[in-house]
Scaffold this active site. Structure first.
Site, PDB file in Angstrom:
ATOM      1  N   ASP A   1       0.859  -1.184   0.000  1.00 52.96           N
ATOM      2  CA  ASP A   1       0.000   0.000   0.000  1.00 52.96           C
ATOM      3  C   ASP A   1       0.896   1.236   0.000  1.00 52.96           C
ATOM      4  OD1 ASP A   1       0.924   0.235   2.588  1.00 52.96           O
ATOM      5  OD2 ASP A   1      -0.985  -0.279   3.530  1.00 52.96           O
TER       6      ASP A   1
ATOM      7  N   GLY B   1       0.960   3.754   2.126  1.00 50.43           N
ATOM      8  CA  GLY B   1       1.200   4.387   3.418  1.00 50.43           C
ATOM      9  C   GLY B   1       0.169   5.440   3.743  1.00 50.43           C
TER      10      GLY B   1
ATOM     11  N   ASP C   1      -7.834  -7.684   0.148  1.00 49.70           N
ATOM     12  CA  ASP C   1      -6.912  -8.012   1.240  1.00 49.70           C
ATOM     13  C   ASP C   1      -7.609  -7.690   2.548  1.00 49.70           C
ATOM     14  OD1 ASP C   1      -6.457  -4.940   0.897  1.00 49.70           O
ATOM     15  OD2 ASP C   1      -5.600  -5.452   2.842  1.00 49.70           O
TER      16      ASP C   1
ATOM     17  N   CYS D   1     -12.084 -29.352   5.814  1.00 49.26           N
ATOM     18  CA  CYS D   1     -10.925 -28.482   5.619  1.00 49.26           C
ATOM     19  C   CYS D   1      -9.638 -29.309   5.662  1.00 49.26           C
ATOM     20  CB  CYS D   1     -10.893 -27.407   6.703  1.00 49.26           C
ATOM     21  SG  CYS D   1      -9.461 -26.319   6.605  1.00 49.26           S
TER      22      CYS D   1
ATOM     23  N   CYS E   1      -6.548 -28.113   6.296  1.00 50.58           N
ATOM     24  CA  CYS E   1      -5.449 -27.458   7.022  1.00 50.58           C
ATOM     25  C   CYS E   1      -4.987 -28.331   8.194  1.00 50.58           C
ATOM     26  CB  CYS E   1      -5.882 -26.080   7.509  1.00 50.58           C
ATOM     27  SG  CYS E   1      -6.673 -26.080   9.115  1.00 50.58           S
TER      28      CYS E   1
ATOM     29  N   CYS F   1      -7.329 -28.707  11.272  1.00 50.09           N
ATOM     30  CA  CYS F   1      -8.487 -29.591  11.104  1.00 50.09           C
ATOM     31  C   CYS F   1      -8.074 -31.044  10.890  1.00 50.09           C
ATOM     32  CB  CYS F   1      -9.339 -29.113   9.930  1.00 50.09           C
ATOM     33  SG  CYS F   1     -10.069 -27.500  10.240  1.00 50.09           S
TER      34      CYS F   1
ATOM     35  N   HIS G   1      -5.855 -22.162   9.751  1.00 49.27           N
ATOM     36  CA  HIS G   1      -7.201 -22.571   9.332  1.00 49.27           C
ATOM     37  C   HIS G   1      -7.940 -21.428   8.644  1.00 49.27           C
ATOM     38  CE1 HIS G   1     -11.250 -24.031   9.148  1.00 49.27           C
ATOM     39  NE2 HIS G   1     -11.588 -22.852   9.650  1.00 49.27           N
TER      40      HIS G   1
HETATM   41 ZN   LIG Z   1      -8.991 -26.018   8.825  1.00 47.85          ZN
END
Ligand SMILES: [Zn+2]
Length: 376
Positions: free
Chosen positions: A93, A95, A267, A305, A307, A310, A336
Site C-alpha cells: 500500500d 502508506g 486483502d 478443511c 489445514c 483440522c 485454518h
Molecule cells: Zn482447517
C-alpha cells in the site's frame, strides 16, 4: 514465466470475473485474496505455510516498514522478498491510509503529509514521490498510488476535496513511478458514496493510465449495504481489461458480494487477526473456540478443511491451547482461517469459470444460514 505484468480475463459470470495476473515473480489467480504481512510477516505463519494455503500474493504495509526497519535498510538487505523469504508477488500500500488514520498527529498539505511515528515520535514526511521511492526500495511488484482517504463521517464537499487531491497525487505518483517493466502501478478511485464523484475519479485515473485500479474509500465503516451500493456501479467506470482491487475487505460475505460485483483482488487482516483471538471462520459460520462447549469435543473444527488444525487436532485441543495461552493456538487458527479464505476464493474462481456463480453463492449463504456450527 513472463517478464511483464499482464492481466488476462478468462471468464465472466454476470459482473463477476475470473482471470490471471502474470508477473515475473509468478501468477496471481483472480479473484484473489491477499493475506496481510504488515511488518514483513503474516503473523503466526511461516511464508511457506501461507503459500500452502493457496495464496499467490501477499500485502506489505509501507507505513510500518518505512518506520521499522526502514525502506533503505530493507533495500540494502536485498529487498522485501528475500528479507521475509517470500519470493512470490508482493503488493504494497502507499502508506497513505495509515498516515491519514493518525488523527491529531499529522498535517496534510498539497505537497503531502507530515506525521509523527507511532513507534518513537520521530517526524516523517510522506509525499507521492517518497511513497513511490519507498515502494521501489521495498521491491514491491504492485505499487499503490499515494492517496487521501477521508475519515468518516465526511461531508460530500470534504469527500470531493480529498478525491481531487488524490487525483493530483495520482498523476504525481505516475510521474515518479516512471517506467519499470515487470512492476505495476495501481491508481485508487475515491469519491465516497457519490456516483458523480466516483465517475469523475475514474475518468481522471483512466486518463492518466494505470496497470490496475483500486476502489478506495470503502470498508472504512460505511457498512456492507453502502459498500455494495457503490460496488453496484463503480467497477463499471473502470477499464474491463485491468484488475480491480477492493482494499481492506473483508468478512467472507463481503468478499462474495464484492466478487459478484466485479472485484478481482482483496486483502484483509481479518483471518489472521481473528485467528489470534480464538475466532475461526468455517463453511458453517463463525466458531468461537474459547467457548466451554468445545472442551470435550473430539471433532475437527471443520471436517471438510485440509489445514493442519483440522487434519490433526480436535476442537477440545484447540480450546485447551487457546485457554492456556499457548502460541500454537494462534498458529493453528490463523492457518485454518487463511485456508478457509483461500478455499473460498478457489470455489468462487471455479464457479465463475463454470458459469454457476449464482448456485455457489446460494449454497454459501444456505450453509452459513444453517446456523452456528457450535450448536450442531
Ligand atoms: Zn482447517
Amino acid at each position: 514465466m513472463t517478464d511483464r505484468f499482464q492481466f488476462t480475463l478468462n471468464a465472466t459470470d454476470g459482473a463477476a470475473r475470473t482471470g490471471i495476473i502474470e508477473t515475473p515473480r509468478g501468477a496471481i489467480r483472480t479473484p484473489a485474496f491477499m493475506p496481510v504481512g504488515t511488518a514483513a510477516t503474516v503473523k503466526a505463519m511461516m511464508p511457506e505455510s501461507v503459500r500452502e494455503t493457496g495464496a499467490d500474493i501477499l500485502l506489505g504495509n509501507t507505513y510500518h516498514l518505512m518506520l521499522r526497519p526502514g525502506a533503505e535498510r530493507i533495500d540494502r538487505l536485498g529487498g522485501l522478498h528475500g528479507f521475509m523469504n517470500w519470493e512470490r508477488p508482493i503488493l504494497t500500500d502507499s502508506g497513505g491510509f495509515q498516515v491519514m488514520s493518525l488523527a491529531g498527529l499529522r498535517k496534510l498539505t498539497e505537497e503531502g503529509v507530515t506525521f509523527a511515528s507511532h513507534v518513537d515520535g520521530s517526524k516523517h514526511v510522506l509525499t507521492p514521490e517518497r511513497s513511490m521511492e519507498i515502494q521501489r526500495l521495498l521491491g514491491s511488484d504492485i505499487v499503490m498510488a499515494f492517496d487521501e482517504c477521508p475519515a468518516l463521517p465526511a461531508t460530500e464537499d470534504e469527500v470531493a476535496r480529498a478525491m481531487r487531491l488524490s487525483m493530483r497525487w495520482a498523476q504525481r505518483s505516475r510521474d515518479a513511478f516512471g517506467d519499470r517493466p515487470g512492476h505495476a502501478l495501481f491508481g485508487i478511485m475515491q469519491g465516497g458514496v457519490t456516483p458523480d464523484l466516483r465517475e469523475e475519479s475514474a475518468a481522471a485515473l483512466t486518463g492518466i493510465g494505470f496497470d490496475g485500479y483500486a476502489i478506495g474509500g470503502l470498508a472504512v465503516g460505511e457498512g456492507q449495504e453502502a459498500m455494495f451500493g457503490v460496488l453496484d456501479y463503480a467497477p463499471g467506470f473502470l477499464p474491463r481489461d485491468k484488475p480491480r482491487y477492493l482494499m481492506g475487505v473483508g468478512k467472507p460475505d463481503d468478499i462474495v458480494g464484492a466478487v459478484q460485483r466485479g472485484v478481482d483482488m482483496m486483502d484483509c487482516v481479518l483471518p489472521s487477526r481473528s485467528g489470534r483471538t480464538g475466532q475461526a471462520w468455517t463453511r458453517r459460520g463463525q466458531v468461537n473456540i474459547k467457548n466451554a462447549r468445545h472442551q470435550d469435543d473430539p471433532r475437527p473444527l471443520d471436517e471438510n478443511c485440509s489445514c493442519p488444525a483440522c487434519r490433526n487436532y480436535s476442537r477440545a485441543y484447540l480450546h485447551h491451547v487457546f485457554k492456556s495461552g499457548e502460541m500454537i493456538s494462534g498458529m493453528l487458527l490463523t492457518w485454518h482461517n487463511l485456508q478457509y479464505y483461500q478455499d473460498l476464493m478457489q470455489g468462487l474462481r471455479d464457479a465463475i469459470a463454470a458459469g454457476r456463480l449464482d448456485d455457489f453463492v446460494a449454497d454459501f449463504h444456505a450453509t452459513r444460514d444453517l446456523g452456528d456450527i457450535e450448536r450442531l
